[in-house]
Design a protein around this motif. Structure first.
Motif, PDB file in Angstrom:
ATOM      1  N   HIS A 136       0.840  -1.197   0.000  1.00 26.04           N
ATOM      2  CA  HIS A 136       0.000   0.000   0.000  1.00 26.04           C
ATOM      3  C   HIS A 136       0.871   1.240   0.000  1.00 26.04           C
ATOM      4  CE1 HIS A 136      -2.914  -2.924   1.615  1.00 26.04           C
ATOM      5  NE2 HIS A 136      -3.811  -2.147   1.047  1.00 26.04           N
ATOM      6  N   GLY A 137       0.309   2.338  -0.459  1.00 35.85           N
ATOM      7  CA  GLY A 137       1.034   3.593  -0.433  1.00 35.85           C
ATOM      8  C   GLY A 137       0.131   4.772  -0.741  1.00 35.85           C
ATOM      9  N   TRP A 138       0.639   5.959  -0.453  1.00 35.95           N
ATOM     10  CA  TRP A 138      -0.044   7.200  -0.836  1.00 35.95           C
ATOM     11  C   TRP A 138       0.440   7.588  -2.223  1.00 35.95           C
ATOM     12  CZ3 TRP A 138      -4.183   9.183   1.148  1.00 35.95           C
ATOM     13  CH2 TRP A 138      -4.494   8.960   2.491  1.00 35.95           C
ATOM     14  N   PHE A 139      -0.498   7.903  -3.088  1.00 35.12           N
ATOM     15  CA  PHE A 139      -0.202   8.316  -4.449  1.00 35.12           C
ATOM     16  C   PHE A 139      -0.658   9.756  -4.625  1.00 35.12           C
ATOM     17  CE2 PHE A 139      -0.383   3.792  -4.406  1.00 35.12           C
ATOM     18  CZ  PHE A 139       0.633   3.397  -5.258  1.00 35.12           C
TER      19      PHE A 139
ATOM     20  N   PHE B 113      -4.996   6.570  -1.659  1.00 41.63           N
ATOM     21  CA  PHE B 113      -4.324   5.457  -1.019  1.00 41.63           C
ATOM     22  C   PHE B 113      -4.638   4.187  -1.799  1.00 41.63           C
ATOM     23  CE2 PHE B 113      -3.647   2.269   2.320  1.00 41.63           C
ATOM     24  CZ  PHE B 113      -2.435   2.710   2.824  1.00 41.63           C
ATOM     25  N   GLY B 114      -3.638   3.386  -2.096  1.00 43.90           N
ATOM     26  CA  GLY B 114      -3.902   2.177  -2.863  1.00 43.90           C
ATOM     27  C   GLY B 114      -2.690   1.299  -3.005  1.00 43.90           C
TER      28      GLY B 114
ATOM     29  N   PHE C  83      -8.130  14.853  -0.965  1.00 43.69           N
ATOM     30  CA  PHE C  83      -8.159  13.401  -0.887  1.00 43.69           C
ATOM     31  C   PHE C  83      -9.153  12.892  -1.924  1.00 43.69           C
ATOM     32  CE2 PHE C  83      -7.120  14.141   3.692  1.00 43.69           C
ATOM     33  CZ  PHE C  83      -5.904  13.471   3.713  1.00 43.69           C
ATOM     34  N   VAL C  84      -8.829  11.783  -2.584  1.00 41.88           N
ATOM     35  CA  VAL C  84      -9.801  11.067  -3.395  1.00 41.88           C
ATOM     36  C   VAL C  84     -10.507  10.117  -2.437  1.00 41.88           C
ATOM     37  CG1 VAL C  84     -10.153   9.431  -5.290  1.00 41.88           C
ATOM     38  CG2 VAL C  84      -8.417  11.234  -5.493  1.00 41.88           C
ATOM     39  N   CYS C  85     -11.801  10.324  -2.240  1.00 37.39           N
ATOM     40  CA  CYS C  85     -12.570   9.482  -1.315  1.00 37.39           C
ATOM     41  C   CYS C  85     -12.780   8.112  -1.927  1.00 37.39           C
ATOM     42  CB  CYS C  85     -13.914  10.128  -1.019  1.00 37.39           C
ATOM     43  SG  CYS C  85     -13.757  11.772  -0.270  1.00 37.39           S
TER      44      CYS C  85
ATOM     45  N   SER D 136     -14.545  -0.396  -0.794  1.00 37.68           N
ATOM     46  CA  SER D 136     -13.240  -0.344  -1.444  1.00 37.68           C
ATOM     47  C   SER D 136     -12.231   0.193  -0.434  1.00 37.68           C
ATOM     48  CB  SER D 136     -13.324   0.557  -2.668  1.00 37.68           C
ATOM     49  OG  SER D 136     -12.083   0.621  -3.312  1.00 37.68           O
ATOM     50  N   ALA D 137     -10.962  -0.028  -0.692  1.00 35.17           N
ATOM     51  CA  ALA D 137      -9.907   0.515   0.158  1.00 35.17           C
ATOM     52  C   ALA D 137      -9.628   1.957  -0.219  1.00 35.17           C
ATOM     53  CB  ALA D 137      -8.642  -0.324   0.013  1.00 35.17           C
ATOM     54  N   GLY D 138      -9.071   2.710   0.702  1.00 34.67           N
ATOM     55  CA  GLY D 138      -8.704   4.090   0.422  1.00 34.67           C
ATOM     56  C   GLY D 138      -9.124   5.013   1.525  1.00 34.67           C
ATOM     57  N   TYR D 139      -9.103   6.313   1.255  1.00 29.02           N
ATOM     58  CA  TYR D 139      -9.442   7.328   2.248  1.00 29.02           C
ATOM     59  C   TYR D 139     -10.956   7.365   2.441  1.00 29.02           C
ATOM     60  CZ  TYR D 139      -9.612  11.698   4.791  1.00 29.02           C
ATOM     61  OH  TYR D 139      -9.846  12.643   5.746  1.00 29.02           O
ATOM     62  N   ASP D 140     -11.408   7.194   3.674  1.00 29.03           N
ATOM     63  CA  ASP D 140     -12.845   7.115   3.980  1.00 29.03           C
ATOM     64  C   ASP D 140     -13.384   8.503   4.298  1.00 29.03           C
ATOM     65  OD1 ASP D 140     -15.387   6.377   4.677  1.00 29.03           O
ATOM     66  OD2 ASP D 140     -14.803   5.188   6.416  1.00 29.03           O
TER      67      ASP D 140
END
Length: 127
Positions: A63-66, A90-91, A114-116, A121-125
């Motif tokens: 995982h990482g921040w893009f 995040f992905g 942030f891209v929600c 799905s995974a990522g920023y909630d």
């Protein structure tokens, strides 16, 4: 018979070309409630980079921040001029930069967004 085949071939080509302009929808359902500061926009990613997260070193999936520039082509909800904004998501890997995305964006407080994550799905909630 030949004209029928030509018509079918023409329809296939037109359908295929129109599909190239499709949108990957990673935003909420239309009409879903969102925060007043959030945006729903359509556009493309460019100039992507990544950094590892501050998580458990045993993260085998990587995982990482893009980070990327998001070129806004359409604004569905929110007040922002068309142009380019900096986004982070995040992905596991970079998102494609050759397709349009429909994103739910939330300000980070640091000048970018942030891209929600989409539901389930995974990522920023953002919920």
């Amino acid at each position: 018979m030949l004209s029928t085949l030509r018509a079918a071939a023409y329809g296939t080509v037109v359908f295929g070309l129109s599909a190239c302009g499709s949108i990957v929808d990673r935003g909420p359902e239309i009409g879903a409630p969102i925060s007043s500061q959030d945006l729903i926009v359509v556009g493309r990613l460019a100039h992507q980079s990544a950094e590892p997260p501050d998580l458990d070193s045993g993260d085998l999936l990587g995982h990482g921040w893009f980070f990327a520039d998001f070129i806004i082509r359409k604004i569905e909800v929110g007040d922002i001029p068309k142009g380019t904004v900096r986004v982070r998501y995040f992905g596991h890997t970079y998102l494609r930069d050759d397709v349009n995305f429909r994103f739910h964006l939330r300000p980070t407080g640091e000048g970018d967004y942030f891209v929600c994550r989409p539901l389930d799905s995974a990522g920023y909630d953002c919920d």
